[in-house]
Design an enzyme around this catalytic site. Sequence first.
Site, mmCIF file in Angstrom:
data_model
loop_
_atom_site.group_PDB
_atom_site.id
_atom_site.type_symbol
_atom_site.label_atom_id
_atom_site.label_comp_id
_atom_site.label_asym_id
_atom_site.label_seq_id
_atom_site.Cartn_x
_atom_site.Cartn_y
_atom_site.Cartn_z
ATOM 1 N N ARG A 140 31.511 143.795 113.417
ATOM 2 C CA ARG A 140 30.824 142.891 113.560
ATOM 3 C C ARG A 140 30.992 141.649 112.940
ATOM 4 N NH1 ARG A 140 27.453 145.354 117.543
ATOM 5 N NH2 ARG A 140 27.670 147.565 116.936
ATOM 6 N N ASN B 78 25.978 152.027 101.988
ATOM 7 C CA ASN B 78 26.894 151.944 100.866
ATOM 8 C C ASN B 78 28.363 150.889 101.231
ATOM 9 O OD1 ASN B 78 28.903 153.748 102.341
ATOM 10 N ND2 ASN B 78 27.905 155.117 101.581
ATOM 11 N N CYS B 79 28.849 151.248 100.349
ATOM 12 C CA CYS B 79 29.882 150.280 99.924
ATOM 13 C C CYS B 79 30.732 149.913 101.670
ATOM 14 C CB CYS B 79 30.751 149.765 98.996
ATOM 15 S SG CYS B 79 30.009 148.558 97.750
ATOM 16 N N ARG C 228 3.876 149.920 117.716
ATOM 17 C CA ARG C 228 2.745 150.676 117.735
ATOM 18 C C ARG C 228 2.083 149.335 117.129
ATOM 19 N NH1 ARG C 228 2.614 156.631 116.393
ATOM 20 N NH2 ARG C 228 0.883 156.846 117.734
ATOM 21 N N GLN D 241 11.687 149.881 110.172
ATOM 22 C CA GLN D 241 11.525 148.868 111.022
ATOM 23 C C GLN D 241 10.239 149.020 111.602
ATOM 24 O OE1 GLN D 241 14.297 148.677 114.339
ATOM 25 N NE2 GLN D 241 13.200 146.745 115.316
ATOM 26 N N GLN D 242 9.879 147.671 111.186
ATOM 27 C CA GLN D 242 8.583 146.754 112.123
ATOM 28 C C GLN D 242 8.523 147.655 113.257
ATOM 29 O OE1 GLN D 242 8.448 143.038 113.358
ATOM 30 N NE2 GLN D 242 6.141 142.914 111.799
ATOM 31 N N SER D 243 6.909 148.136 113.252
ATOM 32 C CA SER D 243 6.876 149.167 114.056
ATOM 33 C C SER D 243 6.014 148.150 115.473
ATOM 34 C CB SER D 243 6.138 150.389 113.793
ATOM 35 O OG SER D 243 5.343 151.099 114.813
ATOM 36 N N SER E 157 36.615 156.430 99.133
ATOM 37 C CA SER E 157 35.262 157.373 98.954
ATOM 38 C C SER E 157 34.554 156.676 98.253
ATOM 39 C CB SER E 157 35.550 158.547 99.262
ATOM 40 O OG SER E 157 36.372 159.464 98.124
ATOM 41 N N ARG F 206 3.131 147.834 124.762
ATOM 42 C CA ARG F 206 5.184 147.338 124.317
ATOM 43 C C ARG F 206 5.116 147.650 125.169
ATOM 44 N NH1 ARG F 206 7.271 151.821 119.438
ATOM 45 N NH2 ARG F 206 5.741 153.740 121.102
#
Length: 246
Positions: free
Chosen positions: A186, A175-176, A101, A97-99, A65, A159
Amino acid sequence: MPVVQPRVELLAHTPEPLSLIYAAFRQCYHDGQVADMWPRLLAGDISKEKQAAFVAAILESGHASPVEHVSFTFALSGVSRALTHQLVRHRIASYSQQSQRYVDGSDFDYVIPPEIKKHPEALARFEGVMAEIGSAYRELKAILEVAGRTGSKANEDARFVLPQATASNIVVTMNCRSLLNFFEHRCCRRAQWEIRHVADAMLALCRDVLPEVFMVAGAKCERLRYCPEGEKFCCGRFPVRKEGGA
């Protein structure tokens, strides 16, 4: 509508990450206050080698932790919306994140899966669909604007025709401990190619900054030395764990 490739950059990380983790671990076992120790850590009175050895020993015991006190912030660009949908499932993180809209998608960038690139017929069909979608977006946007929905209001409705291949840019902070979990899932060969590529690049950047924590990070099998996915999904890199043991 350009084709793009994923790009990963480290924007920032917690200063003095090893010393901060060392101090946090020491507070758990130290009867005093680590605030008194902190100036000595910054001055180098306690060597990095000693700090690293202490952190490694405690992590080996399963106590993890305190690594949560250190975080990394990345800029990911040229990644698909399919990737960002997977990315945001890692919930202990912050995202910007890039929108779609506020950013006009009339000439949207997109990502092509490598397997589609290998086959000329599939590639031609894919690129044709991207062109059709771009045309549909522009037509819908124009119709909406004539009807009075201008600017972002037209974008937010048009969109809905954009594909998961649409490229996006996103800033992510983890965080780590969250990163270690992210890499376990992943960096696995079963992860989709795009997010695996991004995860590998993120891991390399983390190792450069904090090898004491991330040198042994990666797919879960690398830590366990066996595949936890079972016979059906095992890639063969490590043996599958048998009933009653590894």
